[in-house]
Scaffold this motif. Structure first.
Motif, short mmCIF file in Angstrom:
data_model
loop_
_atom_site.label_atom_id
_atom_site.label_comp_id
_atom_site.label_asym_id
_atom_site.label_seq_id
_atom_site.Cartn_x
_atom_site.Cartn_y
_atom_site.Cartn_z
N ASN A 255 46.44 34.42 39.07
CA ASN A 255 45.61 34.51 40.01
C ASN A 255 44.53 35.13 39.70
O ASN A 255 43.23 34.91 39.87
CB ASN A 255 46.45 34.90 41.38
CG ASN A 255 45.70 34.28 42.54
OD1 ASN A 255 44.34 33.89 42.85
ND2 ASN A 255 46.56 33.56 43.36
N LYS B 25 37.08 32.45 36.78
CA LYS B 25 36.23 31.64 37.70
C LYS B 25 34.93 32.42 38.17
O LYS B 25 33.86 31.85 38.19
CB LYS B 25 36.91 31.49 39.12
CG LYS B 25 36.64 30.28 40.02
CD LYS B 25 37.82 30.01 40.96
CE LYS B 25 37.82 31.12 42.15
NZ LYS B 25 38.84 30.79 42.95
N TYR B 26 34.87 33.67 38.10
CA TYR B 26 33.92 34.71 38.72
C TYR B 26 33.22 35.26 37.21
O TYR B 26 32.45 36.08 37.42
CB TYR B 26 34.09 35.68 39.61
CG TYR B 26 34.83 35.08 40.80
CD1 TYR B 26 33.70 34.26 41.62
CD2 TYR B 26 36.21 35.09 41.04
CE1 TYR B 26 34.26 33.78 42.76
CE2 TYR B 26 36.65 34.39 42.25
CZ TYR B 26 35.67 33.76 43.08
OH TYR B 26 36.16 33.09 44.40
N GLY C 256 31.07 40.73 39.31
CA GLY C 256 31.39 41.90 39.81
C GLY C 256 31.21 41.58 41.50
O GLY C 256 31.07 40.62 42.07
N LEU D 233 33.51 36.31 49.22
CA LEU D 233 32.22 36.98 49.22
C LEU D 233 31.20 35.84 49.25
O LEU D 233 29.98 36.36 49.83
CB LEU D 233 32.01 37.39 47.78
CG LEU D 233 31.90 38.90 47.56
CD1 LEU D 233 32.55 39.72 48.47
CD2 LEU D 233 31.54 39.45 46.08
N ASP D 234 31.49 34.68 48.93
CA ASP D 234 30.35 33.85 48.99
C ASP D 234 30.84 32.47 49.47
O ASP D 234 31.12 31.36 49.04
CB ASP D 234 29.97 33.41 47.39
CG ASP D 234 28.91 32.50 47.23
OD1 ASP D 234 28.15 32.15 48.49
OD2 ASP D 234 28.52 32.01 46.30
N GLY E 279 40.01 31.70 49.67
CA GLY E 279 40.04 33.15 50.10
C GLY E 279 41.28 33.73 50.40
O GLY E 279 41.13 34.90 50.91
N LEU E 280 42.65 33.07 49.91
CA LEU E 280 43.95 33.62 50.27
C LEU E 280 44.30 34.31 48.93
O LEU E 280 45.29 34.95 49.24
CB LEU E 280 44.76 32.25 50.43
CG LEU E 280 44.60 31.88 51.82
CD1 LEU E 280 45.35 30.55 52.09
CD2 LEU E 280 45.05 32.80 52.92
N GLY E 281 43.86 33.83 47.71
CA GLY E 281 44.39 34.39 46.44
C GLY E 281 44.69 35.89 46.21
O GLY E 281 46.05 36.33 46.01
N LEU E 282 43.62 36.87 46.76
CA LEU E 282 43.89 38.21 46.56
C LEU E 282 44.92 38.87 47.92
O LEU E 282 45.55 39.65 47.47
CB LEU E 282 42.46 38.83 46.49
CG LEU E 282 41.65 38.64 45.61
CD1 LEU E 282 40.47 39.50 45.39
CD2 LEU E 282 42.40 39.34 44.10
N TYR E 283 44.74 38.14 48.91
CA TYR E 283 45.67 38.54 49.94
C TYR E 283 46.96 38.38 49.28
O TYR E 283 47.92 39.36 49.54
CB TYR E 283 45.33 37.73 51.30
CG TYR E 283 46.33 38.07 52.28
CD1 TYR E 283 46.54 39.02 53.05
CD2 TYR E 283 47.45 36.73 52.44
CE1 TYR E 283 47.40 39.05 54.12
CE2 TYR E 283 48.09 37.14 53.49
CZ TYR E 283 48.43 38.04 54.20
OH TYR E 283 49.25 38.27 55.26
N PHE F 19 40.69 44.50 38.05
CA PHE F 19 41.87 44.63 39.11
C PHE F 19 43.21 45.32 38.40
O PHE F 19 43.39 45.07 37.19
CB PHE F 19 42.19 43.18 39.51
CG PHE F 19 41.26 42.34 40.18
CD1 PHE F 19 41.47 42.74 41.80
CD2 PHE F 19 40.05 41.98 39.90
CE1 PHE F 19 40.43 42.04 42.56
CE2 PHE F 19 39.10 41.56 40.78
CZ PHE F 19 39.28 41.73 42.15
P1 ADP Z 1 39.10 32.85 46.47
O1 ADP Z 1 38.90 33.17 45.06
O2 ADP Z 1 40.02 31.65 46.54
O3 ADP Z 1 37.69 32.78 47.21
P2 ADP Z 1 40.43 35.18 46.63
O4 ADP Z 1 41.19 36.06 47.72
O5 ADP Z 1 41.22 35.18 45.35
O6 ADP Z 1 39.62 34.07 47.15
O7 ADP Z 1 39.09 36.27 46.35
C1 ADP Z 1 38.26 36.66 47.33
C2 ADP Z 1 36.88 36.83 46.89
O8 ADP Z 1 36.78 38.00 46.07
C3 ADP Z 1 36.31 35.72 46.24
O9 ADP Z 1 35.71 34.90 46.85
C4 ADP Z 1 35.36 36.52 45.26
O10 ADP Z 1 33.95 36.46 45.93
C5 ADP Z 1 35.82 37.84 44.98
N1 ADP Z 1 36.57 38.16 43.64
C6 ADP Z 1 37.74 38.06 43.36
N2 ADP Z 1 38.08 38.04 42.30
C7 ADP Z 1 36.56 38.25 41.63
C8 ADP Z 1 36.51 38.72 40.31
N3 ADP Z 1 37.32 38.80 39.18
N4 ADP Z 1 35.09 39.08 40.15
C9 ADP Z 1 34.34 38.82 41.29
N5 ADP Z 1 34.55 38.71 42.45
C10 ADP Z 1 35.93 38.35 42.69
#
Ligand code: ADP
Length: 707
Positions: free
Chosen positions: A606, A613-614, A642, A658-659, A670-674, A699
């Protein structure tokens, strides 16, 4: 040197007379000394005293307490029953005894003629005697009574005779006073004993209705033929609490009287008057006219009143703290003598104690009710706050303390605005209802209390003297609600995009009007496959988040090699890497860690996915595995977009993106980091982020080393 009687001028006869008088007086003195009660004193005077004075008949009158009346209490030697004939007569009357009581001087009338000259109104009355001696029973200027001596003949009262009779009266007065004091002391002792017993009874229980009823029965034996107790009810009416008489049949009459003639609160006599005025009503002798007036032509009432046989009554208020709670009535009827002022005093004292007992027991009940309510409020989950009319906090239960962060002891007795400056913004939107109106509707208000952001649902009831607010912390519910709507927004968006792509591809493939080239057909099938994978991933994430919430994810901790896991993740990522991204793994020879290998892999996949992705402009994605102080740190760093510092915590929230409009064109749930953070924490580690907007993010997964 002795002198003969001739020298002193006294005849032998006179000497013998004097000795005889002295002897007789001595006998009176002896008899009086033996007499204990006033009645015994009177008897002694009228036997020995009469003999000593050589009178034929005698009578004794006693002055009433108020000094207005003379009551004949004893007589001896008269042919006619003068006690019943004269009974009692006013001190102001033109009668020899009244005359003496008024003047305080003895009166010697040597013949009937002399009497009639002084009291012409007595002409023709009392032919029983001739000469008359009337002597005051006086003590230190106080006239206790009067003694009248009648002689069989007219008589000249020589100086000696007069002196002897005056001496006799003085001795009688002394004896009478002594006997009265003795009797008064006995009575006082009995009264004190009664009061002590009554006090013990009143203090024996907090059930005042029961104790007052027992008090009525106790009073009946000692103080009255009848005793009743009435209480003022909450609506101002008068309730009879107890009626007592030794004879149960008589109680029936009293109850009947009560039934037929319930007390009129405006009545000019009795209980109603006493309760209205808070002052005792003392009727030592019930005036006949008063009874007659009350009875009128009512034969039934006449019968009842006759059955009750009321003679004398005392009605005293049960007062406490300036209020009249009820009244105690004592009635002397067939067996109890008419009441005196000493009885009134005793009744007042008794009622005072009873009033205090009732008040105490009511206060206790109130306090207990209050304590019960307070106890209940201590356990309710809602905050309950009572603010009085001047804005001062009167109640602040533990839940209110938890919600507001202000302890009870800091809040009580202080103005709510100084206790909690945010109070105004909390309650300003709360509509207040009256105590009798429909249920108060709660309003949910966002508020910052002691630096915490809360959602509080508040409702209020205005009860005139103040306001009660119920507060509930609905931050969690609110967050849940927010999460739900975020989910609906994200899911509908994230589902619609791949579904639209799949739908479009399928529709194109099925078209018969155009001939598709093989490579185009394959491209459409690839789209369907990719989007299906995306959909599956999304559904998997939603399911996993649900399982984490329900605590239904099983974690199997075992020693693993973090470097091996990290390398595996990068290896599979490299298979479908966009242009401009390079991958790297770094480690400084880390040992085994304690974790669930599959879950750690999922986390790193993830994080690496996000890093790629970012990083729309490409760059390096690096996994670095380090160990320090028994902890292993796996960092996933990129050189991408960032994350602004204000968002660094929120990106770990469920559905937070974030977007969300995907202006950057990158999709996600928006669930991945959770999920990542939840999994890492369940493996006893923690996940944090550090970032420089525009330059990249880092991270860090920290996990405990094994062993
Ligand atoms: P998703 O990626 O599906 O939107 P995540 O929970 O993984 O959901 O991430 C939440 C938000 O955190 C993302 O929408 C993104 O804006 C921000 N984010 C996560 N990882 C990164 C990263 N490596 N660089 C920049 N922003 C990130």
């Amino acid at each position: 040197m002795s002198r003969s009687s001739a020298e002193t001028g006294l005849s032998l006869e006179a000497l013998a007379d004097a000795a005889d008088r002295a002897n007789r007086l001595q006998r009176v003195t002896d008899r009086l000394a033996e007499a204990l009660t006033p009645q015994q004193v009177l008897d002694a005077i009228l036997t020995e005293g009469l003999r000593a004075a050589e009178a034929r008949a005698g009578a004794i009158g006693i002055v009433s307490e108020d000094g207005e009346w003379i009551e004949l209490l004893a007589q001896r030697g008269y042919k006619r029953p003068i006690l019943t004939e004269w009974g009692r007569f006013p001190v102001s009357a033109e009668l020899p005894m009244s005359h003496v009581v008024r003047n305080g001087e003895p009166l010697f009338l040597e013949s009937l003629k002399a009497r009639n000259e002084l009291f012409p109104n007595l002409e023709g009355r009392g032919r029983d005697g001739h000469a008359l001696a009337v002597l005051p029973l006086a003590l230190e200027g106080r006239i206790l009574g009067v003694i009248g001596l009648s002689f069989g003949d007219d008589m000249v009262f020589s100086e000696e005779r007069r002196k002897m009779k005056i001496t006799l009266a003085r001795q009688a007065a002394l004896a009478l006073e002594r006997a009265r004091l003795f009797e008064a002391e006995q009575a006082a002792r009995q009264r004190l004993a009664f009061l002590a017993e009554a006090s013990e009874l009143l203090g024996s229980s907090l059930d005042y209705e029961q104790t007052l009823s027992r008090l009525a029965h106790l009073s009946v034996r000692r103080l009255a033929d009848w005793c009743s107790i009435d209480m003022v009810a909450a609506d101002g009416s008068i309730d009879r609490l107890a009626v007592a008489h030794e004879d149960p049949d008589k109680v029936k009459w009293a109850l009947e009287l009560q039934e037929r003639y319930p007390p009129d609160p405006d009545a000019p006599h009795g209980v109603s008057l006493v309760i209205r005025t808070g002052k005792p009503e003392f009727l030592p002798e019930l005036p006949e006219e008063m009874l007659e007036e009350a009875i009128g032509d009512d034969d039934v009432l006449r019968e009842i009143v006759e059955q009750l046989g009321v003679r004398s009554s005392i009605c005293v208020p049960l007062n406490a703290r300036g209020r009249t709670l009820g009244a105690l009535t004592l009635i002397a009827a067939e067996s109890h003598p008419p009441y005196t002022s000493a009885d009134l005093e005793l009744a007042i004292e008794l009622a005072r104690r009873a009033g205090t007992a009732v008040d105490n027991s009511r206060l206790f009940q109130e306090a207990e009710k209050g304590a019960n309510a307070a106890r209940a409020l201590a356990y309710v989950a809602d905050g309950v706050v009572l603010i009085d009319g001047s804005g001062v906090v009167r109640h602040w239960n533990p839940a209110a303390a938890t919600i507001t962060g202000v302890p009870e002891e800091e809040a009580l007795g202080r103005r709510v605005h100084s206790v909690l400056p945010a109070w105004e913004s909390l309650v300003s939107h709360v509509p207040l209802v009256g105590p009798d109106e429909a249920l108060a509707r709660p309003v949910t208000v966002p508020i910052v209390l002691q630096g915490r952001e809360l959602w509080v649902s508040a409702s209020g009831v205005d009860f005139g003297e103040g306001t009660v607010y119920a507060l509930r912390d609905v931050t969690d519910e609110h967050a849940l609600e927010k999460t739900r709507s975020d989910f609906v927004a994200t899911a509908s968006h994230e589902l619609r995009t791949p579904l639209a792509a799949v739908y479009g591809a399928v529709r194109t493939l099925r078209r018969e009007d155009i001939e598709l080239r093989e490579e185009d057909r394959l491209a459409f099938l690839e789209i369907i496959e990719d989007e299906s994978v995306r959909l599956t991933q999304l559904v998997d994430q939603i399911l996993l988040a649900g399982q984490l919430d329900a605590n239904a994810v099983q974690i199997d901790l075992e020693p693993c090699d973090p470097v091996q896991i990290a390398s595996g993740v990068l290896e599979s990522a490299s298979l479908h890497l966009p242009d401009g991204i390079s991958l790297r793994v770094e480690s400084n020879g880390v040992g085994a860690i304690l974790c669930d290998a599959n879950k750690l892999r999922q986390v790193l996949v993830n994080l690496v996915d996000n890093a790629v992705k970012y990083s729309p402009k490409g760059g390096e994605v690096e996994i670095r595995v380090d160990s320090e102080d028994g902890e292993c740190q796996i960092e996933v760093a990129d050189q991408g977009l960032g994350i602004p510092s204000s968002e660094r915590e929120r990106i770990f929230d469920k559905f937070y993106r974030l977007d969300p409009q995907q202006s950057g064109g990158v999709g996600g749930s928006g669930l991945g980091l959770y999920i990542c953070r939840e999994l890492v924490e369940r493996m006893n580690g923690h996940l944090d982020v550090d970032s420089e907007p525009g330059k990249g993010s880092r991270f860090t997964v920290a996990l405990p080393a094994s062993g």
